[in-house]
Design a protein around this motif. Sequence first.
Motif, PDB file in Angstrom:
ATOM      1  N   TRP A  26       0.857  -1.185   0.000  1.00 36.69           N
ATOM      2  CA  TRP A  26       0.000   0.000   0.000  1.00 36.69           C
ATOM      3  C   TRP A  26       0.897   1.239   0.000  1.00 36.69           C
ATOM      4  O   TRP A  26       1.807   1.346   0.822  1.00 36.69           O
ATOM      5  CB  TRP A  26      -0.873   0.043   1.242  1.00 36.69           C
ATOM      6  N   ILE A  27       0.624   2.178  -0.889  1.00 32.73           N
ATOM      7  CA  ILE A  27       1.329   3.456  -0.920  1.00 32.73           C
ATOM      8  C   ILE A  27       0.326   4.553  -0.565  1.00 32.73           C
ATOM      9  O   ILE A  27      -0.695   4.718  -1.235  1.00 32.73           O
ATOM     10  CB  ILE A  27       1.944   3.743  -2.301  1.00 32.73           C
ATOM     11  N   LEU A  28       0.614   5.279   0.516  1.00 33.28           N
ATOM     12  CA  LEU A  28      -0.287   6.324   0.989  1.00 33.28           C
ATOM     13  C   LEU A  28       0.443   7.664   1.056  1.00 33.28           C
ATOM     14  O   LEU A  28       1.662   7.710   1.243  1.00 33.28           O
ATOM     15  CB  LEU A  28      -0.845   5.998   2.382  1.00 33.28           C
ATOM     16  N   SER A  29      -0.329   8.739   0.923  1.00 36.14           N
ATOM     17  CA  SER A  29       0.241  10.081   1.007  1.00 36.14           C
ATOM     18  C   SER A  29      -0.843  11.058   1.428  1.00 36.14           C
ATOM     19  O   SER A  29      -2.015  10.904   1.055  1.00 36.14           O
ATOM     20  CB  SER A  29       0.822  10.504  -0.342  1.00 36.14           C
ATOM     21  N   ASN A  30      -0.468  12.056   2.218  1.00 41.71           N
ATOM     22  CA  ASN A  30      -1.412  13.131   2.534  1.00 41.71           C
ATOM     23  C   ASN A  30      -1.124  14.371   1.692  1.00 41.71           C
ATOM     24  O   ASN A  30      -1.608  15.466   2.001  1.00 41.71           O
ATOM     25  CB  ASN A  30      -1.388  13.471   4.022  1.00 41.71           C
ATOM     26  N   ARG A  31      -0.330  14.189   0.671  1.00 38.21           N
ATOM     27  CA  ARG A  31      -0.057  15.263  -0.291  1.00 38.21           C
ATOM     28  C   ARG A  31      -0.112  14.681  -1.705  1.00 38.21           C
ATOM     29  O   ARG A  31       0.862  14.720  -2.459  1.00 38.21           O
ATOM     30  CB  ARG A  31       1.324  15.896  -0.027  1.00 38.21           C
ATOM     31  N   LYS A  32      -1.261  14.176  -2.084  1.00 41.65           N
ATOM     32  CA  LYS A  32      -1.425  13.601  -3.419  1.00 41.65           C
ATOM     33  C   LYS A  32      -1.263  14.672  -4.495  1.00 41.65           C
ATOM     34  O   LYS A  32      -1.652  15.830  -4.298  1.00 41.65           O
ATOM     35  CB  LYS A  32      -2.815  12.971  -3.567  1.00 41.65           C
ATOM     36  N   THR A  33      -0.702  14.244  -5.627  1.00 37.39           N
ATOM     37  CA  THR A  33      -0.658  15.145  -6.775  1.00 37.39           C
ATOM     38  C   THR A  33      -2.078  15.337  -7.304  1.00 37.39           C
ATOM     39  O   THR A  33      -2.969  14.511  -7.063  1.00 37.39           O
ATOM     40  CB  THR A  33       0.246  14.575  -7.879  1.00 37.39           C
ATOM     41  N   THR A  34      -2.285  16.413  -8.035  1.00 40.13           N
ATOM     42  CA  THR A  34      -3.629  16.778  -8.485  1.00 40.13           C
ATOM     43  C   THR A  34      -4.311  15.663  -9.255  1.00 40.13           C
ATOM     44  O   THR A  34      -5.498  15.365  -9.043  1.00 40.13           O
ATOM     45  CB  THR A  34      -3.570  18.053  -9.352  1.00 40.13           C
ATOM     46  N   ASN A  35      -3.567  14.994 -10.150  1.00 37.83           N
ATOM     47  CA  ASN A  35      -4.187  13.974 -10.992  1.00 37.83           C
ATOM     48  C   ASN A  35      -4.574  12.720 -10.210  1.00 37.83           C
ATOM     49  O   ASN A  35      -5.390  11.916 -10.680  1.00 37.83           O
ATOM     50  CB  ASN A  35      -3.258  13.603 -12.149  1.00 37.83           C
ATOM     51  N   ARG A  36      -4.013  12.534  -9.016  1.00 43.69           N
ATOM     52  CA  ARG A  36      -4.318  11.339  -8.232  1.00 43.69           C
ATOM     53  C   ARG A  36      -5.423  11.571  -7.189  1.00 43.69           C
ATOM     54  O   ARG A  36      -5.867  10.616  -6.553  1.00 43.69           O
ATOM     55  CB  ARG A  36      -3.063  10.830  -7.519  1.00 43.69           C
ATOM     56  N   ARG A  37      -5.845  12.789  -7.003  1.00 41.15           N
ATOM     57  CA  ARG A  37      -6.831  13.080  -5.967  1.00 41.15           C
ATOM     58  C   ARG A  37      -8.166  12.424  -6.292  1.00 41.15           C
ATOM     59  O   ARG A  37      -8.680  12.528  -7.400  1.00 41.15           O
ATOM     60  CB  ARG A  37      -6.999  14.583  -5.794  1.00 41.15           C
ATOM     61  N   GLY A  38      -8.704  11.733  -5.291  1.00 43.92           N
ATOM     62  CA  GLY A  38      -9.970  11.031  -5.472  1.00 43.92           C
ATOM     63  C   GLY A  38      -9.844   9.731  -6.236  1.00 43.92           C
ATOM     64  O   GLY A  38     -10.851   9.089  -6.536  1.00 43.92           O
ATOM     65  N   LYS A  39      -8.597   9.338  -6.561  1.00 40.65           N
ATOM     66  CA  LYS A  39      -8.351   8.137  -7.350  1.00 40.65           C
ATOM     67  C   LYS A  39      -7.470   7.147  -6.587  1.00 40.65           C
ATOM     68  O   LYS A  39      -6.699   7.531  -5.703  1.00 40.65           O
ATOM     69  CB  LYS A  39      -7.658   8.486  -8.668  1.00 40.65           C
ATOM     70  N   ILE A  40      -7.574   5.877  -6.953  1.00 40.04           N
ATOM     71  CA  ILE A  40      -6.692   4.836  -6.422  1.00 40.04           C
ATOM     72  C   ILE A  40      -6.233   3.982  -7.596  1.00 40.04           C
ATOM     73  O   ILE A  40      -7.040   3.565  -8.428  1.00 40.04           O
ATOM     74  CB  ILE A  40      -7.409   3.954  -5.386  1.00 40.04           C
ATOM     75  N   GLN A  41      -4.933   3.722  -7.641  1.00 38.12           N
ATOM     76  CA  GLN A  41      -4.358   2.891  -8.700  1.00 38.12           C
ATOM     77  C   GLN A  41      -4.100   1.488  -8.157  1.00 38.12           C
ATOM     78  O   GLN A  41      -3.469   1.321  -7.114  1.00 38.12           O
ATOM     79  CB  GLN A  41      -3.055   3.510  -9.200  1.00 38.12           C
TER      80      GLN A  41
END
Length: 530
Positions: free
Chosen positions: A261-276
């Motif tokens: 699992w890769i988590l971040s509290n500073r997601k890049t704009t294109n990843r916000r609201g998304k999970i890969q």
Amino acid sequence: MFLKFCEIDLHPQSISSLEMGYLFEELIRRFSEISNETAGEHFTPREVIRLIVDLLIANDDTKLTGRGIIRQVYDPACGTGGMLALTEEALREFNPSIRVELFGQELNDESYAICRSDMLITGHDPENIAPESTLANDAHPEKRFHYMLSNPPYGVDWKDDQDVVKAEAESLGHEGRFGAGTPRVSDGQLLFLQHMISKMRDDEAGSRIGIVMNGSPLFTGGAASGESEIRRWILENDWVEAIVALPTNLFYNTDIQTFVWILSNRKTTNRRGKIQLIDASVDEFWTPLRKNLGQKNREIHDEARENIVRVYGSFSNDDSRESTVSKIFDVADFGYREIRIERPLQLSFQVNEERLARLRDEKAFLALGAEDQVDLLRVLGEIPKSIFKSRKKFSDELSKVFHGLNFKVGAPVKKAILNSLSKRDQSASICTDKKGNPEPDTDLRDHEVVPLKEDWREYFEREVKPFAPDAWVDEKHIDKTDKQIGRVGYEVNFNRHFRPYRKPREIDDIDKEIFAILDSLAKNIEEMRI
């Protein structure tokens, strides 16, 4: 033995750092088996650690470039310190001038001692490595870290920490580490993940987490369970960037599949609201070992690791080659609403020996005095032996015969009579409450899982009503958080997204193949006889 060991050429020009790491891990595995300890609680294969590290720093090029950069790295189940050491190594390869501060905590005394010694040898502050249980005693309560990575024990219970963990969850809620919930006591992986999230930095740099776990945290526990509520909290806060499915047989003590699992509290704009989701379990991402190391017989080679990181970085979900191993989803795609489906209670009643025998075993009946028991059975025998298709009509008959008793029939006894003398009957009238509403039959109660993006009313009309016209949705079965009908749950099912359903072969085709094989066998046997 010592002389033979001295004859081995261990010079860095002869044995690479990776190979030396394998030697170290093999020694630890063997000593762990001798002492009946679980090797997987001590270390993680180096190529898995390097993959996690590469994924963590994949998008941090600009943040790590330049002089005066300081990064703090933390592992709450650090073992012998392998994850911390390789993270520092990777960061220094990227920026030789970077300052890396390592922190950790380890329950196992031997592993703690090794890790602390390694900190001394490599010039780090050994006080940053703490003993005892991370869950029960956070040794770094005020610290926040740039990078966190860990491989917590799989399927290991947290009974020893249960009282402390639950007390913190109840008293502090989200102000503490375990406010989202607690999983079942048999597996504490999600507790470690919550603990790591509580260590995220709330500044411009933010934090990134890499944690490797087995499949249980992805889907164990239904809606409103501790596990589901933890997943809900993590996903709805939009902290998860990606989940990578690793090959089986990567670890030394188990052949199960694991997930990063890769988590971040500073997601890049294109990843916000998304999970890969990345399926790195396929053949192209691993190679077999020449010789097994315990149960480990596969490794992720350097080129495969680079490909996984490239797939992660591309954030692709199109018709290219990567789409078969990488898929992008909205966070809501993993959520569902569990609605409760009720069917009406329909009972017929009859006084016969079989049902009276059931009444004699009821606790409320047995609580009566001997004379009252005889008296009750006598008046029940006065009821017509015909089948009553209406509970109301049968209750009226009971009221009539009760006048002939020498005692007053209480509610528990009446309930015992109705339970014993009844039978579920689809041809009987529907039982109703005092307001005239149909009563639900708990034996027919069911639950439907409705995708979070879909309206449960439309789902019910399409998927339930045509097959059960008398069914209805229990509108009192609500979610404790959003107060809406149906309890919300979250799960991540890799097989659903990467292992599409394939219709089974037709029975006739299978029969033909079987008969053809039998005919072939019969001919071979006949030829042998000749």
